[in-house]
Write an enzyme that holds these catalytic residues in place. Structure first.
Site, mmCIF file in Angstrom:
data_model
loop_
_atom_site.group_PDB
_atom_site.id
_atom_site.type_symbol
_atom_site.label_atom_id
_atom_site.label_comp_id
_atom_site.label_asym_id
_atom_site.label_seq_id
_atom_site.Cartn_x
_atom_site.Cartn_y
_atom_site.Cartn_z
ATOM 1 N N LYS A 121 0.841 -1.200 0.000
ATOM 2 C CA LYS A 121 0.000 0.000 0.000
ATOM 3 C C LYS A 121 0.876 1.250 0.000
ATOM 4 O O LYS A 121 0.690 2.150 -0.834
ATOM 5 C CB LYS A 121 -0.927 0.006 1.212
ATOM 6 C CG LYS A 121 -1.856 1.214 1.260
ATOM 7 C CD LYS A 121 -2.720 1.204 2.507
ATOM 8 C CE LYS A 121 -1.931 1.654 3.717
ATOM 9 N NZ LYS A 121 -2.783 1.852 4.911
ATOM 10 N N ASP A 140 -5.978 0.662 0.051
ATOM 11 C CA ASP A 140 -6.216 0.991 1.458
ATOM 12 C C ASP A 140 -7.645 0.594 1.820
ATOM 13 O O ASP A 140 -8.382 0.019 1.012
ATOM 14 C CB ASP A 140 -5.950 2.471 1.722
ATOM 15 C CG ASP A 140 -6.936 3.389 1.009
ATOM 16 O OD1 ASP A 140 -7.851 2.895 0.307
ATOM 17 O OD2 ASP A 140 -6.798 4.611 1.149
#
Length: 214
Positions: A121, A140
């Site tokens: 991420k 996310d």
């Protein structure tokens, strides 16, 4: 519409709704964004932005952070939560950047994930926001939730969501699209309940909206 066509329509709809697709973390260079993203885990961006000015004033570069006392870093970032693990990661990753990358934050996802505390991420965010790499997808919590609700994926696994969305989001739009998913997830498609009546992703785009209209 096919899944890819619906995704392209979603990209355009959110682009009109949120024209300013920018990261809500305050930073001036790749190092500062890397630090801020690590601090944002289980913490609001607003709180991180309150903490980082003092942190960057004392440790403005990877070289400075690599030589920092972990306990001192802990005190500076305490209010972000999980401060011991975060401080340890920041000092360790700074050392890696200095020793392995000549003091410069690496640009590729494969190299970024080698840094302490950096997952896919974070790596995707750095690669997209700082180095403008096309085709990245930041999986996310907002992106995962909205991608599922829109019917683009059927998994909560971040890596599976990332690679599935990479196949259908136009590469040149992917980074900004991720920021817009965050904005839309906070304002309309919230975790508690989606406000489909106020959503711009109707007209056959979002699976959740389509189902509610049946």
């Amino acid at each position: 519409m096919t899944k890819k066509e619906r995704c392209a329509a979603a990209v355009q709809a959110l682009k009109q709704e949120y024209p300013d697709a920018i990261c809500s973390l305050t930073y001036e260079d790749p190092w500062q964004l890397l630090v801020s993203v690590r601090l944002s885990a289980q913490c609001t961006d607003a709180r991180v932005n309150m903490v980082t000015p003092a942190l960057f004033e004392k440790y403005p570069t990877p070289e400075a952070m690599a030589n920092a006392d972990v306990g001192d870093v802990e005190e500076l970032i305490r209010s972000t939560g999980f401060f011991r693990a975060k401080a340890r990661d920041l000092v360790q990753e700074a050392g890696q950047i200095v020793n392995d990358y000549d003091g410069k934050v690496p640009s590729s996802i494969d190299e970024l994930v080698k840094l302490s505390g950096v997952g896919r991420k974070t790596a995707n965010l750095i690669a997209g926001d700082v180095f403008h790499e096309p085709g990245v997808f930041v999986a996310d919590t907002h992106a995962i939730r909205l991608s599922n609700r829109m019917g683009f994926v059927d998994t909560k696994d971040p890596k599976k969501v990332e690679f599935a969305m990479r196949k259908i989001v136009p590469p040149e739009e992917s980074n900004d699209f991720c920021h817009r998913l965050v904005l839309h997830g906070r304002a309309v498609c919230t975790a508690r309940a989606p406000h489909c009546e106020n959503c711009v992703l109707g007209d056959g785009i979002c699976k959740k909206v389509i189902e509610k209209k049946k």
